[in-house]
Design a protein around this motif. Structure first.
Motif, PDB file in Angstrom:
ATOM      1  N   HIS A  83       0.854  -1.177   0.000  1.00 54.54           N
ATOM      2  CA  HIS A  83       0.000   0.000   0.000  1.00 54.54           C
ATOM      3  C   HIS A  83       0.891   1.227   0.000  1.00 54.54           C
ATOM      4  CE1 HIS A  83       0.634   0.139   4.451  1.00 54.54           C
ATOM      5  NE2 HIS A  83       0.524   1.433   4.244  1.00 54.54           N
ATOM      6  N   LEU A  84       0.380   2.310  -0.545  1.00 55.19           N
ATOM      7  CA  LEU A  84       1.143   3.551  -0.540  1.00 55.19           C
ATOM      8  C   LEU A  84       0.839   4.351   0.723  1.00 55.19           C
ATOM      9  CD1 LEU A  84       1.132   4.857  -4.220  1.00 55.19           C
ATOM     10  CD2 LEU A  84       3.095   4.267  -2.817  1.00 55.19           C
ATOM     11  N   ASP A  85      -0.329   4.939   0.807  1.00 57.51           N
ATOM     12  CA  ASP A  85      -0.647   5.834   1.916  1.00 57.51           C
ATOM     13  C   ASP A  85      -1.884   5.361   2.654  1.00 57.51           C
ATOM     14  OD1 ASP A  85       1.388   7.688   1.263  1.00 57.51           O
ATOM     15  OD2 ASP A  85       0.117   8.536  -0.301  1.00 57.51           O
ATOM     16  N   GLY A  86      -1.993   5.822   3.901  1.00 61.94           N
ATOM     17  CA  GLY A  86      -3.216   5.638   4.661  1.00 61.94           C
ATOM     18  C   GLY A  86      -3.944   6.962   4.767  1.00 61.94           C
ATOM     19  N   ILE A  87      -4.475   7.447   3.651  1.00 64.26           N
ATOM     20  CA  ILE A  87      -5.260   8.694   3.682  1.00 64.26           C
ATOM     21  C   ILE A  87      -6.693   8.291   4.043  1.00 64.26           C
ATOM     22  CG2 ILE A  87      -5.979  10.755   2.411  1.00 64.26           C
ATOM     23  CD1 ILE A  87      -3.522  10.382   0.639  1.00 64.26           C
ATOM     24  N   ASN A  88      -6.929   8.208   5.338  1.00 59.90           N
ATOM     25  CA  ASN A  88      -8.155   7.631   5.871  1.00 59.90           C
ATOM     26  C   ASN A  88      -9.140   8.719   6.295  1.00 59.90           C
ATOM     27  OD1 ASN A  88      -6.775   5.120   5.676  1.00 59.90           O
ATOM     28  ND2 ASN A  88      -5.834   5.506   7.663  1.00 59.90           N
ATOM     29  N   HIS A  89     -10.415   8.453   6.080  1.00 56.31           N
ATOM     30  CA  HIS A  89     -11.467   9.419   6.371  1.00 56.31           C
ATOM     31  C   HIS A  89     -12.421   8.892   7.434  1.00 56.31           C
ATOM     32  CE1 HIS A  89     -10.120  10.181   2.241  1.00 56.31           C
ATOM     33  NE2 HIS A  89     -10.522  11.425   2.391  1.00 56.31           N
ATOM     34  N   VAL A  90     -12.938   9.811   8.224  1.00 57.17           N
ATOM     35  CA  VAL A  90     -14.123   9.550   9.038  1.00 57.17           C
ATOM     36  C   VAL A  90     -15.198  10.531   8.576  1.00 57.17           C
ATOM     37  CG1 VAL A  90     -15.158   9.579  11.326  1.00 57.17           C
ATOM     38  CG2 VAL A  90     -12.824   8.703  11.036  1.00 57.17           C
ATOM     39  N   PHE A  91     -16.350   9.990   8.187  1.00 54.54           N
ATOM     40  CA  PHE A  91     -17.490  10.821   7.787  1.00 54.54           C
ATOM     41  C   PHE A  91     -18.531  10.785   8.896  1.00 54.54           C
ATOM     42  CE2 PHE A  91     -21.729  10.699   5.467  1.00 54.54           C
ATOM     43  CZ  PHE A  91     -21.873  12.090   5.483  1.00 54.54           C
ATOM     44  N   VAL A  92     -18.852  11.965   9.424  1.00 59.31           N
ATOM     45  CA  VAL A  92     -19.876  12.088  10.456  1.00 59.31           C
ATOM     46  C   VAL A  92     -21.182  12.497   9.773  1.00 59.31           C
ATOM     47  CG1 VAL A  92     -20.569  13.252  12.575  1.00 59.31           C
ATOM     48  CG2 VAL A  92     -18.150  12.682  12.191  1.00 59.31           C
ATOM     49  N   THR A 139      -8.371  12.816   7.355  1.00 53.80           N
ATOM     50  CA  THR A 139      -9.382  13.792   6.938  1.00 53.80           C
ATOM     51  C   THR A 139     -10.711  13.487   7.617  1.00 53.80           C
ATOM     52  OG1 THR A 139      -8.358  14.162   4.774  1.00 53.80           O
ATOM     53  CG2 THR A 139     -10.677  14.735   4.996  1.00 53.80           C
ATOM     54  N   LEU A 140     -11.303  14.528   8.178  1.00 55.46           N
ATOM     55  CA  LEU A 140     -12.623  14.440   8.796  1.00 55.46           C
ATOM     56  C   LEU A 140     -13.639  15.122   7.882  1.00 55.46           C
ATOM     57  CD1 LEU A 140     -14.606  13.985  11.181  1.00 55.46           C
ATOM     58  CD2 LEU A 140     -13.747  16.144  12.155  1.00 55.46           C
ATOM     59  N   LEU A 141     -14.681  14.387   7.532  1.00 57.05           N
ATOM     60  CA  LEU A 141     -15.773  14.918   6.730  1.00 57.05           C
ATOM     61  C   LEU A 141     -17.009  15.016   7.616  1.00 57.05           C
ATOM     62  CD1 LEU A 141     -15.273  12.666   3.556  1.00 57.05           C
ATOM     63  CD2 LEU A 141     -14.352  14.962   3.952  1.00 57.05           C
ATOM     64  N   ILE A 142     -17.633  16.193   7.653  1.00 59.05           N
ATOM     65  CA  ILE A 142     -18.789  16.407   8.516  1.00 59.05           C
ATOM     66  C   ILE A 142     -19.981  16.845   7.666  1.00 59.05           C
ATOM     67  CG2 ILE A 142     -19.700  17.634  10.519  1.00 59.05           C
ATOM     68  CD1 ILE A 142     -16.848  18.179  11.409  1.00 59.05           C
ATOM     69  N   ASP A 143     -21.086  16.155   7.845  1.00 57.95           N
ATOM     70  CA  ASP A 143     -22.329  16.488   7.143  1.00 57.95           C
ATOM     71  C   ASP A 143     -22.758  17.906   7.524  1.00 57.95           C
ATOM     72  OD1 ASP A 143     -25.034  16.611   6.241  1.00 57.95           O
ATOM     73  OD2 ASP A 143     -25.175  14.425   6.382  1.00 57.95           O
ATOM     74  N   ARG A 144     -23.079  18.703   6.519  1.00 59.44           N
ATOM     75  CA  ARG A 144     -23.479  20.092   6.767  1.00 59.44           C
ATOM     76  C   ARG A 144     -24.721  20.169   7.672  1.00 59.44           C
ATOM     77  NH1 ARG A 144     -21.450  24.067   3.808  1.00 59.44           N
ATOM     78  NH2 ARG A 144     -20.986  22.611   2.092  1.00 59.44           N
ATOM     79  N   GLU A 145     -25.536  19.129   7.676  1.00 53.79           N
ATOM     80  CA  GLU A 145     -26.760  19.127   8.477  1.00 53.79           C
ATOM     81  C   GLU A 145     -26.524  18.666   9.919  1.00 53.79           C
ATOM     82  OE1 GLU A 145     -29.791  20.146   7.390  1.00 53.79           O
ATOM     83  OE2 GLU A 145     -28.807  20.745   5.517  1.00 53.79           O
ATOM     84  N   TRP A 146     -25.327  18.236  10.248  1.00 52.75           N
ATOM     85  CA  TRP A 146     -25.046  17.788  11.622  1.00 52.75           C
ATOM     86  C   TRP A 146     -24.814  19.016  12.496  1.00 52.75           C
ATOM     87  CZ3 TRP A 146     -20.432  16.644  14.843  1.00 52.75           C
ATOM     88  CH2 TRP A 146     -20.704  15.724  15.866  1.00 52.75           C
ATOM     89  N   PRO A 147     -25.505  19.186  13.591  1.00 53.56           N
ATOM     90  CA  PRO A 147     -25.466  20.456  14.325  1.00 53.56           C
ATOM     91  C   PRO A 147     -24.281  20.642  15.268  1.00 53.56           C
ATOM     92  CG  PRO A 147     -27.051  18.963  15.334  1.00 53.56           C
ATOM     93  CD  PRO A 147     -26.559  18.278  14.090  1.00 53.56           C
ATOM     94  N   HIS A 148     -23.411  19.674  15.381  1.00 51.95           N
ATOM     95  CA  HIS A 148     -22.359  19.748  16.395  1.00 51.95           C
ATOM     96  C   HIS A 148     -20.953  19.866  15.789  1.00 51.95           C
ATOM     97  CE1 HIS A 148     -25.659  18.464  18.913  1.00 51.95           C
ATOM     98  NE2 HIS A 148     -25.752  17.327  18.235  1.00 51.95           N
ATOM     99  N   ALA A 149     -20.872  20.312  14.544  1.00 50.87           N
ATOM    100  CA  ALA A 149     -19.586  20.345  13.848  1.00 50.87           C
ATOM    101  C   ALA A 149     -18.566  21.232  14.558  1.00 50.87           C
ATOM    102  CB  ALA A 149     -19.782  20.807  12.405  1.00 50.87           C
ATOM    103  N   ALA A 150     -18.997  22.418  14.985  1.00 50.23           N
ATOM    104  CA  ALA A 150     -18.063  23.338  15.637  1.00 50.23           C
ATOM    105  C   ALA A 150     -17.485  22.723  16.906  1.00 50.23           C
ATOM    106  CB  ALA A 150     -18.758  24.657  15.950  1.00 50.23           C
ATOM    107  N   ALA A 151     -18.331  22.059  17.690  1.00 50.88           N
ATOM    108  CA  ALA A 151     -17.857  21.440  18.929  1.00 50.88           C
ATOM    109  C   ALA A 151     -16.876  20.305  18.641  1.00 50.88           C
ATOM    110  CB  ALA A 151     -19.043  20.924  19.735  1.00 50.88           C
ATOM    111  N   LEU A 152     -17.116  19.543  17.578  1.00 51.60           N
ATOM    112  CA  LEU A 152     -16.221  18.433  17.243  1.00 51.60           C
ATOM    113  C   LEU A 152     -14.860  18.955  16.778  1.00 51.60           C
ATOM    114  CD1 LEU A 152     -15.672  15.449  16.866  1.00 51.60           C
ATOM    115  CD2 LEU A 152     -16.801  15.565  14.629  1.00 51.60           C
ATOM    116  N   ILE A 153     -14.864  19.969  15.925  1.00 54.72           N
ATOM    117  CA  ILE A 153     -13.598  20.551  15.468  1.00 54.72           C
ATOM    118  C   ILE A 153     -12.832  21.139  16.652  1.00 54.72           C
ATOM    119  CG2 ILE A 153     -12.564  22.348  14.037  1.00 54.72           C
ATOM    120  CD1 ILE A 153     -15.041  22.014  12.159  1.00 54.72           C
ATOM    121  N   SER A 154     -13.532  21.803  17.526  1.00 51.59           N
ATOM    122  CA  SER A 154     -12.890  22.391  18.705  1.00 51.59           C
ATOM    123  C   SER A 154     -12.315  21.313  19.622  1.00 51.59           C
ATOM    124  CB  SER A 154     -13.892  23.250  19.476  1.00 51.59           C
ATOM    125  OG  SER A 154     -14.320  24.348  18.698  1.00 51.59           O
TER     126      SER A 154
END
Length: 418
Positions: free
Chosen positions: A227-236, A265-280
Motif C-alpha cells: 500500500h502507498l498511503d493511509g489517507i483515511n477518512h471519518v465521515f460524520v 481527513t474528517l468529513l462532517i455532514d453540513r446538516e449535523w449540528p455539532h460540527a463546531a464542537a467536534l472541530i474544537s
C-alpha cells in the motif's frame, strides 16, 4: 559471499528455494514448535539485542534522526518481550496450509478440491521498526514459506541480532536457517536486485514510507503486495450521535498519530449540528486542524486547508476537515482523495451506513468504529505483515492466509477426456 548485489540475491534466493521446499512439508505442530523455540531464543538473546539496538540509536541520534523515528527504532526489555510474545502468538494461530477452500465432484466422478499452499520465497523490504524482522519471519515460516529480509540501514545492528536469535531457535527445532535470511549488506543495489529477481522470488512486500513503496512498485519485476498511503477518512453523518462521533474521531486521529490507520481527513455532514464542537475538541486535544471555508466559518482559529491537504498522509497530530453536503458528497470526496486503505462512517441511519459500507472502495470500511482498528491483531489475525490496498490476491490486514496461494487437486478413478 559475493559483493555483487545481483549475485548475492541470486545466492540467497537459491538457498531460500531449497529451504522453502523443506518448510512447506513441515507439519502444523513442527512449524508451531519451531516458532516457540524462536520466541524463547529472542528472550534468551535480549541482552545482545538491546546492545545492538543501542548502537543503532546512537548512530541515529548522531545523524539527527527525528524523535518519532528514534521511538520506532528504540527497544527496551518490554519491547523485546513484546517481539517474542508476538512470535509465540503466531505459533498458536491456525495453520492455513492444506485448508480446503472448496470441493466439488464432477458428473464423471472426478473429485476436485482447491487447497491452500505456501507461496514459496517471499522478499520483504522494510524500514525503521526492528520488530518487523521477527514478525515477518514468524508469519512466513508459519505459512510454510521461506523469506529474505532486507531491513533499513538505520536498524541494521538490531535486525542482525533479532535475526540471529530467530535462526538459532528455528535451527534448534530442526528448521533450516536458510528459511529466514537477512540480506547482509546495506547496499541499496540489493533492493534493486530483489525487485528484479523474477523467477527466484515469488512475492515482494514493502513496509515503509511512500518513497520506498513507490520505488518498489515502479521497479519490481516480481509481484508486489503493498500500500502507498493511509489517507483515511471519518465521515460524520447528520444522524450521528454526538458523543459517539466525538469519541470515534478523537481516537481515530489522536490515539496514535503515526500509524497507517490514523484518520487524516474528517468529513462532517453540513446538516449535523455539532460540527463546531467536534472541530474544537480536536484542537483542544492538540491537533492542528486545517479546514475548508465552511469549517473555518465555524471555528475561525483553524488553519486554511490547501488543495494538497486532501491528498496528504500526515502521520502526525494534523487533520484536514471538510464540511460536505451529505453522503453523496462524502463518497465523492473519498473516491477522489482516498488511498483505499481505511474509511469510516459515524451514523445512526442504518440505510446510509450500509450504503457507505457498500460503495466505499477501500480495503477496510467501518461503521461506528475508529479507523485505528485497521490492524491484524484487532481483526483476530495475530501479527500482520501489513495492510494491502490493492484489489488482487490479499486485501486489508495481511496475515497467514495472505501469505498463501492455492492449487487444485483432482482425485480420479481412471477418467479420461475424449
Amino acid at each position: 559471499m559475493s559483493d555483487d548485489p545481483v549475485k548475492l540475491i541470486a545466492s540467497l534466493a537459491a538457498r531460500a528455494r531449497a529451504a522453502a521446499r523443506h518448510v512447506a512439508g513441515l507439519t502444523d505442530e513442527k512449524k508451531a514448535t519451531a516458532l516457540r523455540f524462536a520466541a524463547q531464543a529472542l528472550r534468551d538473546g535480549a541482552s545482545d539485542i538491546l546492545s545492538a539496538n543501542a548502537v543503532d540509536l546512537a548512530r541515529g541520534q548522531g545523524n539527527g534522526m527525528s524523535g518519532a523515528m528514534l521511538d520506532r527504532l528504540r527497544l527496551d526489555e518490554a519491547r523485546v518481550e513484546g517481539i517474542a510474545a508476538a512470535v509465540a502468538t503466531v505459533a498458536d494461530l491456525a495453520d492455513p496450509v492444506g485448508q480446503v477452500i472448496d470441493a466439488r465432484e464432477r458428473p464423471n466422478g472426478l473429485a476436485l478440491s482447491r487447497v491452500r499452499v505456501p507461496i514459496g520465497v517471499i522478499g520483504i523490504i522494510y524500514e525503521s521498526r526492528p520488530n518487523v524482522t521477527a514478525d515477518a519471519a514468524a508469519l512466513c515460516v508459519r505459512s510454510g514459506n521461506a523469506v529474505i529480509l532486507r531491513g533499513g540501514s538505520e536498524a541494521v545492528e538490531s535486525n542482525r541480532a533479532i535475526h540471529a536469535a530467530m535462526v538459532r531457535g528455528l535451527q534448534e527445532a530442526g528448521v533450516p536457517g536458510d528459511a529466514v535470511q537477512l540480506v547482509p549488506t546495506t547496499d541499496r543495489g540489493a533492493v534493486g536486485a530483489l525487485l528484479t529477481a523474477s523467477g527466484a522470488i515469488d512475492l515482494i512486500i514493502p513496509r515503509g514510507g511512500r518513497s520506498l513503496v513507490e520505488r518498489v512498485q515502479n521497479e519490481a519485476r516480481v509481484p508486489v503486495l503493498a500500500h502507498l498511503d493511509g489517507i483515511n477518512h471519518v465521515f460524520v453523518h447528520r444522524s450521528a450521535d454526538r458523543d459517539m462521533a466525538t469519541r470515534i474521531v478523537l481516537d481515530a486521529k489522536m490515539r496514535r498519530t503515526g500509524i497507517c490507520g490514523a484518520m487524516e481527513t474528517l468529513l462532517i455532514d453540513r446538516e449535523w449540528p455539532h460540527a463546531a464542537a467536534l472541530i474544537s475538541a480536536l484542537v483542544e486535544r492538540g491537533c492542528a486542524v486545517r479546514g475548508d471555508d465552511a469549517a473555518r466559518a465555524l471555528v475561525p482559529s483553524i488553519d486554511v486547508a490547501e488543495a494538497a491537504d486532501w491528498d496528504t498522509e500526515y502521520l502526525d497530530a494534523i487533520a484536514s476537515v471538510a464540511i460536505v453536503d451529505g453522503v453523496d458528497a462524502a463518497l465523492a470526496h473519498i473516491a477522489a482523495h482516498g488511498s483505499h486503505h481505511t474509511d469510516a462512517i459515524v451514523a445512526e441511519d442504518e440505510t446510509v451506513a450500509e450504503r457507505f459500507l457498500r460503495e466505499v472502495d477501500s480495503a477496510i470500511v467501518l461503521w461506528n468504529a475508529s479507523t485505528q482498528f485497521a490492524d491484524g491483531g484487532e481483526f483476530g489475525l495475530g501479527a500482520e505483515i501489513g495492510i494491502a490496498t490493492g484489489r488482487l490476491h490479499a486485501r486489508g490486514p495481511v496475515a497467514l492466509e495472505g501469505l498463501t496461494t492455492y492449487k487444485w487437486l483432482g482425485r480420479g478413478s481412471g477418467q479420461i477426456r475424449v
